[in-house]
Design a protein around this motif. Structure first.
Motif, short mmCIF file in Angstrom:
data_model
loop_
_atom_site.label_atom_id
_atom_site.label_comp_id
_atom_site.label_asym_id
_atom_site.label_seq_id
_atom_site.Cartn_x
_atom_site.Cartn_y
_atom_site.Cartn_z
N GLY A 115 0.77 -1.23 0.00
CA GLY A 115 0.00 0.00 0.00
C GLY A 115 0.80 1.27 0.00
O GLY A 115 0.22 2.36 0.04
N VAL A 116 2.14 1.18 -0.05
CA VAL A 116 2.96 2.40 -0.18
C VAL A 116 2.79 2.92 -1.60
O VAL A 116 2.92 2.17 -2.56
CB VAL A 116 4.44 2.09 0.08
CG1 VAL A 116 5.32 3.28 -0.31
CG2 VAL A 116 4.67 1.74 1.55
N PRO A 117 2.48 4.20 -1.76
CA PRO A 117 2.41 4.72 -3.13
C PRO A 117 3.83 5.01 -3.63
O PRO A 117 4.52 5.83 -3.04
CB PRO A 117 1.63 6.03 -2.97
CG PRO A 117 1.89 6.45 -1.54
CD PRO A 117 2.08 5.19 -0.76
N PRO B 17 0.49 -3.05 -4.24
CA PRO B 17 -0.82 -2.67 -3.70
C PRO B 17 -1.22 -3.50 -2.47
O PRO B 17 -0.76 -4.63 -2.30
CB PRO B 17 -1.78 -2.95 -4.87
CG PRO B 17 -0.92 -3.06 -6.07
CD PRO B 17 0.40 -3.57 -5.60
N ALA B 18 -2.06 -2.92 -1.64
CA ALA B 18 -2.53 -3.60 -0.43
C ALA B 18 -3.82 -4.35 -0.75
O ALA B 18 -4.93 -3.82 -0.60
CB ALA B 18 -2.75 -2.59 0.70
N ASN B 19 -3.68 -5.57 -1.22
CA ASN B 19 -4.84 -6.43 -1.44
C ASN B 19 -4.42 -7.88 -1.26
O ASN B 19 -3.23 -8.21 -1.20
CB ASN B 19 -5.46 -6.19 -2.83
CG ASN B 19 -4.48 -6.37 -3.96
OD1 ASN B 19 -3.79 -7.38 -4.06
ND2 ASN B 19 -4.39 -5.36 -4.83
N SER B 20 -5.40 -8.75 -1.16
CA SER B 20 -5.13 -10.16 -0.86
C SER B 20 -4.33 -10.83 -1.97
O SER B 20 -3.44 -11.64 -1.71
CB SER B 20 -6.45 -10.91 -0.65
OG SER B 20 -7.18 -10.34 0.43
N GLU B 21 -4.66 -10.49 -3.23
CA GLU B 21 -3.98 -11.12 -4.36
C GLU B 21 -2.48 -10.82 -4.35
O GLU B 21 -1.64 -11.70 -4.56
CB GLU B 21 -4.60 -10.66 -5.67
CG GLU B 21 -6.03 -11.13 -5.90
CD GLU B 21 -7.06 -10.28 -5.16
OE1 GLU B 21 -8.26 -10.66 -5.19
OE2 GLU B 21 -6.68 -9.24 -4.57
N THR B 22 -2.13 -9.56 -4.07
CA THR B 22 -0.72 -9.18 -4.06
C THR B 22 0.00 -9.85 -2.90
O THR B 22 1.13 -10.34 -3.05
CB THR B 22 -0.59 -7.66 -3.95
OG1 THR B 22 -1.22 -7.06 -5.08
CG2 THR B 22 0.87 -7.24 -3.93
N MET B 23 -0.63 -9.89 -1.72
CA MET B 23 0.01 -10.54 -0.57
C MET B 23 0.29 -12.01 -0.87
O MET B 23 1.40 -12.51 -0.60
CB MET B 23 -0.86 -10.42 0.68
CG MET B 23 -0.18 -10.97 1.93
SD MET B 23 -1.23 -11.02 3.40
CE MET B 23 -1.56 -9.29 3.66
N MET B 24 -0.67 -12.70 -1.44
CA MET B 24 -0.49 -14.12 -1.73
C MET B 24 0.58 -14.32 -2.80
O MET B 24 1.36 -15.28 -2.74
CB MET B 24 -1.81 -14.74 -2.15
CG MET B 24 -2.84 -14.78 -1.02
SD MET B 24 -4.42 -15.47 -1.52
CE MET B 24 -3.97 -17.18 -1.79
N ARG C 192 -5.80 2.98 5.51
CA ARG C 192 -7.04 2.27 5.81
C ARG C 192 -6.93 0.76 5.61
O ARG C 192 -7.81 0.02 6.04
CB ARG C 192 -8.18 2.83 4.95
CG ARG C 192 -8.07 2.52 3.46
CD ARG C 192 -9.23 3.10 2.69
NE ARG C 192 -9.24 4.55 2.75
CZ ARG C 192 -10.22 5.30 2.25
NH1 ARG C 192 -11.26 4.73 1.67
NH2 ARG C 192 -10.15 6.62 2.32
N GLN C 193 -5.87 0.31 4.95
CA GLN C 193 -5.68 -1.12 4.74
C GLN C 193 -4.91 -1.79 5.88
O GLN C 193 -4.64 -2.99 5.81
CB GLN C 193 -4.96 -1.36 3.42
CG GLN C 193 -5.78 -0.98 2.19
CD GLN C 193 -7.08 -1.77 2.11
OE1 GLN C 193 -7.12 -2.96 2.41
NE2 GLN C 193 -8.15 -1.09 1.72
N ALA D 119 -5.53 -8.89 9.22
CA ALA D 119 -6.35 -10.10 9.25
C ALA D 119 -5.93 -11.07 8.15
O ALA D 119 -5.83 -12.28 8.39
CB ALA D 119 -7.83 -9.73 9.11
N GLN D 120 -5.67 -10.55 6.96
CA GLN D 120 -5.28 -11.42 5.85
C GLN D 120 -3.96 -12.11 6.12
O GLN D 120 -3.81 -13.31 5.89
CB GLN D 120 -5.19 -10.60 4.56
CG GLN D 120 -4.83 -11.43 3.34
CD GLN D 120 -5.92 -12.40 2.95
OE1 GLN D 120 -6.80 -12.08 2.18
NE2 GLN D 120 -5.86 -13.61 3.49
N ALA D 121 -2.96 -11.37 6.62
CA ALA D 121 -1.66 -11.97 6.92
C ALA D 121 -1.80 -13.05 7.98
O ALA D 121 -1.21 -14.14 7.86
CB ALA D 121 -0.67 -10.90 7.37
#
Length: 292
Positions: A192-194, A198-205, A224-225, A231-233
């Motif tokens: 989520g750093v610009p 991006p801060a989303n589940s797909e990128t984390m996985m 806000r993420q 929770a996702q991590a």
């Protein structure tokens, strides 16, 4: 269920202190905030320092020493994680692109990690590459990364590798294979750093899938993420992080009053997932640290 290690990022390196009164500035405020965050449930406190007179980010080793000594003298069991990320920010001058504009803070590797060699923290961060960052860039070229990694090894600290994009993992794995970085570091996925990952589940996985087998990893989201990514991590078996460095709000429109408040909200989320965050000594055993 897995036992996540919760890190609290206490103050950060952005120019937020003048606009948000909860952001700790002086060494005493930073140390007390780290101790309070530990009491609230954080095992690790990630530390930057600020100029007490201006609130601006600082690299002064004396300020780091005061924070560390205050925490250690308090008897708090919190694990200290000192940054080496400061000193990488570059904004080009509009009329002379090879020159740095106001707001830049580029420093040589020796200045960026002098406090690590002097204070020998249990953990310290190592940014694993360059990226566009807001209106400027964070500059971390391979030679500088290797120089800082050498100081981390000399200090006997555990490296936490800050991953802002997929190429950073590739470079980290290359340096591990060469013996520049220890074979079992911590991996921190920064989301989520610009303009990083991006801060989303797909990128984390996806990022998690690029890590070596058995890697110990954590992830966090900006703004806000922060809580959704926590929770996702946790659900994916990773460790987690919150703090005023990453997010200044407890909920939409409600500013956090302290780091401890953000930590308590994180603990509530973990409890809702039937998880208990690791205590500091448990986290040390999990990571393989010796208290200092």
């Amino acid at each position: 269920m897995p036992t996540p290690i919760l890190t609290c990022a206490i103050t950060g390196g952005d120019d937020t202190a003048g606009r948000f009164p909860a952001v700790p500035v002086t060494p005493r405020q930073i140390a007390e905030s780290a101790i309070e965050a530990c009491r609230a449930g954080a095992a690790i406190a990630h530390i930057h320092v600020r100029d007490p007179a201006t609130g601006k980010p600082s690299l002064d080793p004396a300020l780091y020493r005061e924070v560390v000594e205050r925490v250690r003298d308090s008897g708090s069991p919190v694990i200290l994680n000192l940054t080496t990320g400061a000193g990488a920010r570059f904004l080009p001058d509009a009329s002379a692109p090879n020159a740095a504009a106001a707001g830049s803070n580029l420093r040589p590797p020796a200045e960026r990690c002098a406090h690590i060699l002097a204070l020998r923290p249990e953990i310290c961060t190592l940014d694993m590459g360059s990226l566009n960052f807001g209106k400027g860039a964070l500059i971390n070229v391979p030679d500088h990364i290797e120089a800082i990694a050498a100081v981390i090894r000399e200090a006997g600290s555990k490296a936490e590798l800050e991953i802002f994009d997929t190429g950073h993992i590739a470079l980290a794995r290359h340096l591990i294979d060469r013996g520049v970085i220890e074979p079992d570091p911590l991996w921190q996925l920064v989301l989520g750093v610009p303009w990083g990952a991006p801060a989303n589940s797909e990128t984390m996985m996806h990022l998690r899938g690029q890590l070596p087998a058995g890697a110990r990893w954590a992830a966090f989201g900006i703004g806000r993420q922060e809580f959704p990514m926590l929770a996702q991590a946790a659900l994916l078996g990773g460790h987690v992080r919150v703090g005023l460095e990453d997010n200044l709000y407890l909920s939409q429109g409600v500013q956090a009053r302290s780091n401890a408040e953000l930590v308590r909200r994180a603990v509530e989320i973990l409890h809702a997932l039937d998880m208990e965050p690791a205590a500091p000594d448990e986290a040390r055993r999990m990571i393989g640290l010796t208290p200092r």
